[in-house]
Every structure is written in structure tokens, then in C-alpha cells.
Design a protein around this motif. Sequence first.
Motif, short mmCIF file in Angstrom:
data_model
loop_
_atom_site.label_atom_id
_atom_site.label_comp_id
_atom_site.label_asym_id
_atom_site.label_seq_id
_atom_site.Cartn_x
_atom_site.Cartn_y
_atom_site.Cartn_z
N ALA A 300 0.83 -1.21 0.00
CA ALA A 300 0.00 0.00 0.00
C ALA A 300 0.86 1.26 0.00
O ALA A 300 1.87 1.34 0.70
CB ALA A 300 -0.93 -0.01 1.20
N LEU A 301 0.43 2.23 -0.81
CA LEU A 301 1.10 3.53 -0.87
C LEU A 301 0.15 4.68 -0.54
O LEU A 301 0.57 5.83 -0.46
CB LEU A 301 1.69 3.76 -2.27
CG LEU A 301 2.88 2.89 -2.67
CD1 LEU A 301 3.20 3.09 -4.14
CD2 LEU A 301 4.10 3.21 -1.81
N TYR A 302 -1.13 4.36 -0.34
CA TYR A 302 -2.13 5.41 -0.15
C TYR A 302 -3.14 4.96 0.90
O TYR A 302 -3.37 3.76 1.10
CB TYR A 302 -2.89 5.67 -1.46
CG TYR A 302 -2.01 5.94 -2.65
CD1 TYR A 302 -1.61 7.23 -2.98
CD2 TYR A 302 -1.57 4.88 -3.46
CE1 TYR A 302 -0.79 7.47 -4.07
CE2 TYR A 302 -0.76 5.11 -4.56
CZ TYR A 302 -0.37 6.41 -4.86
OH TYR A 302 0.44 6.64 -5.95
N PHE A 303 -3.75 5.93 1.55
CA PHE A 303 -4.90 5.64 2.40
C PHE A 303 -5.78 6.88 2.49
O PHE A 303 -5.33 8.01 2.32
CB PHE A 303 -4.48 5.17 3.80
CG PHE A 303 -3.70 6.17 4.63
CD1 PHE A 303 -4.35 7.04 5.49
CD2 PHE A 303 -2.31 6.21 4.56
CE1 PHE A 303 -3.63 7.94 6.27
CE2 PHE A 303 -1.60 7.11 5.32
CZ PHE A 303 -2.25 7.99 6.19
N VAL A 304 -7.06 6.62 2.73
CA VAL A 304 -8.03 7.70 2.87
C VAL A 304 -8.99 7.32 3.99
O VAL A 304 -9.32 6.15 4.17
CB VAL A 304 -8.80 7.95 1.55
CG1 VAL A 304 -9.57 6.72 1.13
CG2 VAL A 304 -9.73 9.15 1.69
N ALA A 305 -9.43 8.32 4.74
CA ALA A 305 -10.37 8.07 5.84
C ALA A 305 -11.73 7.69 5.30
O ALA A 305 -12.24 8.31 4.37
CB ALA A 305 -10.48 9.31 6.72
N ALA A 334 -11.74 13.62 3.63
CA ALA A 334 -10.66 12.92 2.94
C ALA A 334 -9.32 13.35 3.47
O ALA A 334 -8.58 14.10 2.86
CB ALA A 334 -10.75 13.19 1.44
N THR A 335 -8.98 12.85 4.67
CA THR A 335 -7.63 13.05 5.19
C THR A 335 -6.79 11.95 4.60
O THR A 335 -6.96 10.79 4.92
CB THR A 335 -7.64 12.94 6.74
OG1 THR A 335 -8.53 13.91 7.25
CG2 THR A 335 -6.24 13.15 7.29
N GLN A 336 -5.87 12.30 3.72
CA GLN A 336 -5.25 11.28 2.91
C GLN A 336 -3.76 11.51 2.70
O GLN A 336 -3.27 12.61 2.85
CB GLN A 336 -5.92 11.23 1.54
CG GLN A 336 -5.89 12.59 0.85
CD GLN A 336 -6.70 12.58 -0.42
OE1 GLN A 336 -6.63 11.65 -1.18
NE2 GLN A 336 -7.47 13.63 -0.65
N ALA A 337 -3.08 10.43 2.43
CA ALA A 337 -1.71 10.52 1.94
C ALA A 337 -1.85 10.39 0.44
O ALA A 337 -2.36 9.40 -0.07
CB ALA A 337 -0.88 9.38 2.50
N LYS A 338 -1.41 11.41 -0.31
CA LYS A 338 -1.68 11.46 -1.76
C LYS A 338 -0.53 10.85 -2.55
O LYS A 338 0.61 10.96 -2.17
CB LYS A 338 -1.91 12.91 -2.20
CG LYS A 338 -3.16 13.51 -1.56
CD LYS A 338 -3.35 14.93 -2.02
CE LYS A 338 -4.58 15.54 -1.36
NZ LYS A 338 -4.78 16.94 -1.74
#
Length: 338
Positions: A300-305, A334-338
Motif C-alpha cells: 500500500a502507498l495510499y490511504f483515505v479516511a 478525505a484526510t489522505q496521503a496522496k
Amino acid sequence: MTRHVKRIFWTLACALVLAASAAAWWVLRPLPLTAATVDVSIEPQTPVRGIAQVVVASGVNVDPDVLYVFFRASGQSRKLRAGSYEITQGHTALDVLRKLSRGEESLKAVTLVEGWTWRQFRAALAKAEGLKHDSAGLTDEAVMTTLGLSGIAPEGRFYPDTYTYGKGSSEMHLMQRAAKAMAKHLSEAWARRAPNVALQSAEDALILASIVEKETGRESDRTMISSVFHNRLRIGMPLQTDPTVIYGLGESFDGNLRRADLRTDHPWNTYTRKGLPPTPIAMPGRNALKAAVLPASSQALYFVARGDGSSQFSDTLDAHNAAVNRYQRLGATATQAK
């Protein structure tokens, strides 16, 4: 002659009984206090006579010499301990002796919360009842120097936990306890790290743990969030995590993170700079420390609430964009790592 001896004997016996009764009455009667509650602070190595004088000076309205004699006659005088004690209405001299000999201090407590910043930590200590605020007026640098941590930024260096202390205890001493606790937990976590972590030192682990702590409060997601950041570090991809940007904004942050904030470069902006920020951004707890050094195995390289406190993880940008669209449509933040 025999009658005279008997008379003397019974006179002495009666006198002894009266003396014993008077002593028992004195020992077991409620002590007269100058207030409903009297705080007594005994310093280390205070002699027995000095302890009796401190008790009286604190607001117990008895003769200090009589109290001293009682302490010595009890056979417990060598067991009297330094500390902070409360004497309340109804307590007797015997109660006081038991408190001092057993070390039954009146303890207060302050809770340092996981994810708090150094600024929040200091504010909590400043409000803690009964602490001697001997760090008041000291700069951050002066505090760390006093703690033997000269040249080290204070952020993240103190372990979040509930700390008990006696009235009049030093604020600096409590800070030292918290700093030693963090050093211990960090060392233990680093010793158990996975062999393939994308971290170079325990310092890196502390920084990453602080980010994981701020990214989620859900325990089941911590190791996956850590995995995302490890995967990004390995390939040189910016972490792009909002909490670091917010931390860098400091007191100017008004609760609304704007696109302009993400583009404004500063040492903690993980959108404009690769790698870990220069310092931790909060106090990580035990589970965040563990997650930082024992990430889940994933690509995984991304995540979103998702909006319910959990996160959706994705291996590819396309899958991530689809997840963002889905949860944004549902009104999630959308607190995310983009």
C-alpha cells in the motif's frame, strides 16, 4: 509499715493508670487542626524532632515536644518517611504515626495524553494541582538542558501516561520521569524492530511513531499506516501527511488546512520535502511506537479516511482515487496521503 507500703504502691499504681489513660486519650483523640485539611511535607533526612515540628508548623495544634516523645516512644520513629501527607479532621496522633511510618502519601495525578504536543504537555503540567512549577519561565532549551538533554528538541521526548506525585513535587522531576519513560519504551521498541524497516535509527522510529499517532486513533489501522509510510520511504516518495504540515504551521493553524498550506515549504511539510521531518510532531504512545517498527506487510502507498474512524488502503493511485471519490461522495473527510 506494711500498710504504709501498700498505700504507696496503690498511689503509684493509680498514678500510672491515670498517666496511661491520659496518654491513651491524647494518642486517640482527634487532633486539633487549624484547617479542615492540613498538608504536611516532610523533606528527606529530616530528624524525628524536626518531623514533629513540621507537623505542628503545618497546622496540627499540639505541643511539638509531646508529639516528638510519642514518636520516639512508639518504636516507629526510624520508620518515619519523607513525603507529602494530608491530615484531616478526625485524624489522631496514632493515625499520623501510621501515615508517616507507612509512607501513605497524599498523591495527585496528571495524565499526559497520546498525541499531545510539547506545548500541550507544558500547559497540562502548569495547571496540575500541587506541583511545584519550577520550569515556569524557562525556555524550551533551558528545560532540556536542565533535564540533561541539551541540544535535543523537546517534541515527542516525553512518554504519555498517568503520573502520580506528592504535593509540592517538582515539575522538572515529573518531566524527567516522563523523559526516562520515553527513552525506555523507545529503546525497547527499536530493539524489537522488523529486519526490513525503512528507518535508520531509533530517532527515525520516534518521528514516524509520532506521525502514526496523529494519523489515526484506531489501533487496527496503525500498522497499515506505518506500512504506507515505510513503502514511501523505500522508494523516495514524499510522505504527504497532513499532520506534519499542521504541526509546522504552529499556532497560526486555524483548523482549516488549505491547498496553499500544502504548497508552502517548511521543514515539516512532507508534501514539499521527501523523507521524515526533522523532529517528532507529538508524543507517541506504546502502540504507535510498536507500529512504527513493526509495520504490516503490504504494498500500500495510499490511504483515505472512510469517515467512521477507519481508513481505506490502496496499492495504486487509480484505486486510491476511486476510494477518495467514494468516501468523499459519502461525506467523509478525505484526510489522505496522496
